[in-house]
Each structure stands twice: as C-alpha cells, then as structure tokens.
Design an enzyme around this catalytic site. Sequence first.
Site, PDB file in Angstrom:
ATOM      1  N   ARG A  21      22.296  49.614  28.042  1.00 52.81           N
ATOM      2  CA  ARG A  21      22.197  50.935  28.520  1.00 52.81           C
ATOM      3  C   ARG A  21      22.644  51.902  27.534  1.00 52.81           C
ATOM      4  NH1 ARG A  21      23.264  49.052  34.151  1.00 52.81           N
ATOM      5  NH2 ARG A  21      21.361  48.747  35.168  1.00 52.81           N
ATOM      6  N   CYS A  42      30.113  35.497  45.916  1.00 56.71           N
ATOM      7  CA  CYS A  42      30.600  35.717  46.977  1.00 56.71           C
ATOM      8  C   CYS A  42      29.755  35.429  48.054  1.00 56.71           C
ATOM      9  CB  CYS A  42      30.957  37.406  46.967  1.00 56.71           C
ATOM     10  SG  CYS A  42      31.861  37.929  45.767  1.00 56.71           S
ATOM     11  N   THR A 272      41.651  42.074  23.247  1.00 59.53           N
ATOM     12  CA  THR A 272      42.779  40.970  22.767  1.00 59.53           C
ATOM     13  C   THR A 272      43.640  41.230  21.467  1.00 59.53           C
ATOM     14  OG1 THR A 272      41.334  39.568  21.505  1.00 59.53           O
ATOM     15  CG2 THR A 272      41.010  39.312  23.812  1.00 59.53           C
ATOM     16  N   ILE A 274      42.984  39.764  18.966  1.00 57.06           N
ATOM     17  CA  ILE A 274      42.032  39.614  17.734  1.00 57.06           C
ATOM     18  C   ILE A 274      41.086  40.729  17.652  1.00 57.06           C
ATOM     19  CG2 ILE A 274      40.670  37.986  16.706  1.00 57.06           C
ATOM     20  CD1 ILE A 274      42.835  36.285  16.925  1.00 57.06           C
ATOM     21  N   ASP A 282      38.207  37.385  35.873  1.00 57.78           N
ATOM     22  CA  ASP A 282      39.373  36.531  36.424  1.00 57.78           C
ATOM     23  C   ASP A 282      40.229  35.749  35.483  1.00 57.78           C
ATOM     24  OD1 ASP A 282      38.117  37.244  38.735  1.00 57.78           O
ATOM     25  OD2 ASP A 282      37.392  35.152  39.249  1.00 57.78           O
ATOM     26  N   TYR A 425      33.274  63.014  60.931  1.00 57.40           N
ATOM     27  CA  TYR A 425      33.372  62.817  62.480  1.00 57.40           C
ATOM     28  C   TYR A 425      32.202  63.145  63.237  1.00 57.40           C
ATOM     29  CZ  TYR A 425      34.562  63.751  67.303  1.00 57.40           C
ATOM     30  OH  TYR A 425      34.608  63.588  68.570  1.00 57.40           O
TER      31      TYR A 425
HETATM   32  P1  FAD Z   1      32.915  34.379  36.971  1.00 57.13           P
HETATM   33  O1  FAD Z   1      31.822  35.057  37.920  1.00 57.13           O
HETATM   34  O2  FAD Z   1      33.439  33.000  37.398  1.00 57.13           O
HETATM   35  O3  FAD Z   1      31.906  33.851  35.643  1.00 57.13           O
HETATM   36  C1  FAD Z   1      32.381  33.202  34.507  1.00 57.13           C
HETATM   37  C2  FAD Z   1      31.339  32.366  34.192  1.00 57.13           C
HETATM   38  O4  FAD Z   1      31.708  31.773  32.635  1.00 57.13           O
HETATM   39  C3  FAD Z   1      31.108  31.106  34.932  1.00 57.13           C
HETATM   40  O5  FAD Z   1      30.001  31.035  35.454  1.00 57.13           O
HETATM   41  C4  FAD Z   1      31.391  29.811  33.977  1.00 57.13           C
HETATM   42  O6  FAD Z   1      30.554  28.943  33.976  1.00 57.13           O
HETATM   43  C5  FAD Z   1      31.213  30.456  32.501  1.00 57.13           C
HETATM   44  N1  FAD Z   1      32.167  30.000  31.608  1.00 57.13           N
HETATM   45  C6  FAD Z   1      33.535  29.591  31.578  1.00 57.13           C
HETATM   46  N2  FAD Z   1      33.766  29.070  30.525  1.00 57.13           N
HETATM   47  C7  FAD Z   1      32.706  29.064  29.609  1.00 57.13           C
HETATM   48  C8  FAD Z   1      32.343  28.554  28.206  1.00 57.13           C
HETATM   49  N3  FAD Z   1      33.382  28.283  27.508  1.00 57.13           N
HETATM   50  N4  FAD Z   1      31.172  28.879  27.613  1.00 57.13           N
HETATM   51  C9  FAD Z   1      30.186  29.213  28.348  1.00 57.13           C
HETATM   52  N5  FAD Z   1      30.172  29.767  29.704  1.00 57.13           N
HETATM   53  C10 FAD Z   1      31.619  29.745  30.084  1.00 57.13           C
HETATM   54  N6  FAD Z   1      35.552  38.319  44.821  1.00 57.13           N
HETATM   55  C11 FAD Z   1      35.324  39.371  45.741  1.00 57.13           C
HETATM   56  O7  FAD Z   1      35.760  40.475  45.103  1.00 57.13           O
HETATM   57  N7  FAD Z   1      35.049  39.462  47.164  1.00 57.13           N
HETATM   58  C12 FAD Z   1      34.497  38.363  47.503  1.00 57.13           C
HETATM   59  O8  FAD Z   1      34.022  38.219  48.928  1.00 57.13           O
HETATM   60  C13 FAD Z   1      34.402  37.299  46.803  1.00 57.13           C
HETATM   61  N8  FAD Z   1      34.058  36.080  47.454  1.00 57.13           N
HETATM   62  C14 FAD Z   1      33.940  34.703  46.607  1.00 57.13           C
HETATM   63  C15 FAD Z   1      33.741  33.834  47.057  1.00 57.13           C
HETATM   64  C16 FAD Z   1      33.620  32.480  46.404  1.00 57.13           C
HETATM   65  C17 FAD Z   1      33.015  31.270  46.814  1.00 57.13           C
HETATM   66  C18 FAD Z   1      34.063  32.515  45.054  1.00 57.13           C
HETATM   67  C19 FAD Z   1      34.114  31.278  44.197  1.00 57.13           C
HETATM   68  C20 FAD Z   1      34.517  33.901  44.604  1.00 57.13           C
HETATM   69  C21 FAD Z   1      34.451  34.743  45.159  1.00 57.13           C
HETATM   70  N9  FAD Z   1      35.290  36.300  44.901  1.00 57.13           N
HETATM   71  C22 FAD Z   1      35.026  37.214  45.430  1.00 57.13           C
HETATM   72  C23 FAD Z   1      35.709  36.306  43.478  1.00 57.13           C
HETATM   73  C24 FAD Z   1      34.821  36.695  42.376  1.00 57.13           C
HETATM   74  O9  FAD Z   1      33.536  35.791  42.504  1.00 57.13           O
HETATM   75  C25 FAD Z   1      35.344  36.688  41.213  1.00 57.13           C
HETATM   76  O10 FAD Z   1      36.382  37.520  41.045  1.00 57.13           O
HETATM   77  C26 FAD Z   1      34.302  37.212  39.966  1.00 57.13           C
HETATM   78  O11 FAD Z   1      33.155  36.256  40.034  1.00 57.13           O
HETATM   79  C27 FAD Z   1      35.046  36.925  38.666  1.00 57.13           C
HETATM   80  O12 FAD Z   1      34.093  37.375  37.598  1.00 57.13           O
HETATM   81  P2  FAD Z   1      34.178  36.835  36.062  1.00 57.13           P
HETATM   82  O13 FAD Z   1      33.018  37.475  35.474  1.00 57.13           O
HETATM   83  O14 FAD Z   1      35.534  36.872  35.690  1.00 57.13           O
HETATM   84  O15 FAD Z   1      33.872  35.249  36.273  1.00 57.13           O
END
Ligand code: FAD
Length: 444
Positions: A21, A42, A272, A274, A282, A425
């Site tokens: 965007r 989620c 970071t 770098i 996460d 309210y």
């Molecule tokens: P992710 O969404 O985990 O994405 C990271 C991606 O990177 C993954 O798909 C992985 O395969 C990929 N990856 C990793 N290493 C590599 C690599 N070296 N090369 C290429 N790809 C790679 N949060 C809430 O706030 N509310 C909720 O209700 C909630 N419910 C959840 C329920 C479940 C079952 C789970 C598992 C999580 C939940 N969460 C919830 C947490 C939320 O999903 C995460 O905080 C969020 O997805 C984090 O985003 P992210 O992009 O950091 O990681």
Amino acid sequence: KKILIVGGVAGGASTATRLRRLDEDSEIIIFERGEYVSFANCGLPYYIGGVIQNRESLLVQTPESLKARFNLDVRVNSEVIEVNGKDKKVKVKTKNGEEYEETYDFLVLAPGAKPIFPPIKGIENKKIFTLRNINDMDKIKAEIKKHNVKKATVVGGGYVGVETAENLKHLGIDTTLIEAAPHILAPFDSEISNILEYELVNNGINLMTSEKVVEFQEDKNEINIKLESEKIVTADMVILSIGVSPDTKFLQNSGINLGERGHILVNDKLETNIDGVYALGDSIIVKNYITNEDCAIPLAGPANRQGRIVAGNIAGREEKYGGSLGTAIIKIFELTGASTGLNERALKQLNISYEKIYLHPNNHAAYYPGATPITIKVIYNKKNRQVLGAQAVGINGVDKFIDVIATSIKFKATIDDLTELELAYAPPFLSAKSPANMVGFIGE
Ligand code: FAD
C-alpha cells in the site's frame, strides 16, 4: 527495492500488504515454510470442535489472491535456512530439497514461535500432537476420526490448551486438562482463574492443576501420562500446549542478536542489529508498555500492528513500536475471561506498590431483561494512581470492559480519570454508571 519476508502468516502477511500500500514498485517476496499463508491460527481450535465448520474460511488469503490483489510473490513450502547479513542474501530450501539464494535490500523476519517439546521420556510418541498451523489441525481432526478418539488429554492450561480442551469436549470426547502450575491461564490472578476453572469443571472437563507430567508411555492403543504425583492418566491422544519458543534456529549463525531463549532482539523501530533487517511478532522481545521491561508477548494483535510499523519504516516513515500490554481474552463455555496490563503476581515481583478494587456490576441495566454480573478486578499504582491492569470474568460485556481499560492504560489514565469516561449507554447495553465509571468512583 527488493524486500524479502520470512514467514507468511500474521506478522509477515501484514507487513507485505501494508508495504504494497505504501510502495507500488518494490519487489516483495514472502517465504513460507508451510503449505499455507495468511491463515487464521486463532480459529484452529474452533474448527477442531466443529464450531467453525468451513475449513476454507480459515484460509484468509492464498498465494494467488495475494498475487492478484497486492502483486506479492508468495513462495510456500519454502524455508529460509540461512541469513547472510554481510552480503544481504538468504538461502532458501524448497520442499523437494532444492536450495537457492535470494538477495535483498530489506529483510523482514516473522518466523513466529513453535510449540515447546519438553525433554520428557516418551515425548516422541505418535499420539502426542501440537497445534500451530493448518496441518497440525488436520492431523488432530484425522486422528480423532480414524481412531474414534473417546478420551483426550491436553497438557498445558494456557489459552491454546484451554480452548482446545473446550473444543474436544464439544465433540463429546472425555477431556482431561493437566496444568503444572496451581492455576490455569497465567495472566489472571488465582481468585479470578478460579472462576474460569469452575466453568471448565462444571462443563465436564477433568481439570488437574499442580500436576506435572514426567513421562509418556505407549500402552497398546492408548497413551499413559505419568505425573510426578505418581498418578497415571490414560488417553487415546494428547495435545501438548505448554507454551511456545521462538522459531529462530535458522538465525543462529547469522550475526543477528538473539536473547537467552532465542528471541530476536530489536530496537523501537523493530530493527535488528544488522542493517536493513527487521523482525516482529512472536519471534521478538518487546518492551512491556507499562514497565518498559523486556518480555515476550505472543499475540496476534501485536504481531499485526508490528507488521504495519516495519512496513512503514522500510518505506521511510520512521515509525516506532511503543510496547505491548498483553491484552487478551478467552471464551470458556458460557464465560468470557479477559485481562490487560499487569496482574498482582507481576506487580509483587516488580516491587511496585499498588491498590486493587473488586466489584461485580451488571453488564447492563439490571431492570432490562438478561442482565448478568461481571467479576472485575482493577489494579492501580498507589503512588501516581495510574491504572496498571484489569481482569474480568462474566457472561456478557467482558470484552467491552477490558477494552475500555486497555485503552485507558494506553493513554496513561489514572483511576480517577475513569470517573470521567463517557461511554455509550442505553438499558440493553450498559448502565448509566458504567462498570469503568464505578471502578473510578470506588478508587476516588
Ligand atoms: P506466525 O503467525 O506463527 O507465522 C510465522 C510463520 O513463519 C509460520 O507459518 C512458519 O511456518 C513460518 N516460518 C518459520 N520459520 C520459517 C523459515 N525459516 N522460513 C520460512 N517460513 C518460516 N493470538 C491472539 O491474540 N488471540 C487468539 O485468540 C489466538 N489464538 C491462537 C490459537 C492458536 C491455536 C495458536 C497457535 C495461536 C493463537 N494466537 C492467538 C497467537 C497468534 O496466532 C500469534 O501471536 C501470531 O500468529 C504471531 O504471528 P507471527 O507472524 O509472529 O507468527
């Protein structure tokens, strides 16, 4: 500009779409190790329980839709296995074992966090499952069907564990939830999590707290879960959800600074050490919004917002991330529990002097049919009176209350400021003196 993004779900996909965007011309490539991008993690527990029935609805975007709408080059089944910050390139491994390199001007790391596998005897048992992505969900669904699962045990009473336990119960499965700590759901103080525990037990979950798993044993078609207390729980399958750790092993020799547990360390621009390499979601350490201390808060809201900031910075906008509050919410059968900011346990550890307020107002005017009480706890700083945290449990109105308090904390409101909030309210929705006002009146 050429921008590479590692990880194509919450944080990675948000970064990419925002970047597009802001900048129509850059080349943007997303590498995703798994088969799917931009899916709704989620929602996974709710598909297991049959509450969400349409699997496709969890796939928010596909590589094709991201190409068509945002001109993104999305490469699934592609794992980044090495980052070379000196020469500005990454090494990618595809599902069929091919390796190739790709150069970048900017690199965004959004690899997320993976379920923790503790070094417990028998942990490699095939009846133990974890839940992070669509494939994990499919495997759990398939196992339930194929082996006609009647008894399941969830190990770990965090958000994912509790949601999964509830959903297994929905399927009519006899479900045990084992938690090593005295209470489930660490963001709540014990008198609040107690209420949520009752709800689990009242709905037939066999809840075992202060019980530590020490071994998994194969037993014909079942699995025995041995506890430190010498009790043994038997199940057809186990869902392990004792927390997550950053998925950052591929960065070990990259020169990118990592914390003790492998989290990526970033500055307030989410950059970071770098040059040109950003990280979010996460996988990073953030600042606690209230205390400014380092912490890990693996939640979707922060990951998405951080994605926007990283995109803004790459586009030259100088945006900063102000820290995370850890605002979170959970549905447990009929109840909702939500929290924001710091709880009493955290404040004691930090030696911050505080006051706390409890109250049990109705979610809306008592005379309007259907009013239900909310149990509320709000904590504020004894010295400067700033609101530090809140927890709430009830049937309705919990989300609204916590969001009002989370917003108040964000804008550094004191307990006295809550008296002045003017909230929407009418009898079906709230009371003329809202729960947030009431907290302020008590604190005044
Ligand atoms: P992710 O969404 O985990 O994405 C990271 C991606 O990177 C993954 O798909 C992985 O395969 C990929 N990856 C990793 N290493 C590599 C690599 N070296 N090369 C290429 N790809 C790679 N949060 C809430 O706030 N509310 C909720 O209700 C909630 N419910 C959840 C329920 C479940 C079952 C789970 C598992 C999580 C939940 N969460 C919830 C947490 C939320 O999903 C995460 O905080 C969020 O997805 C984090 O985003 P992210 O992009 O950091 O990681």
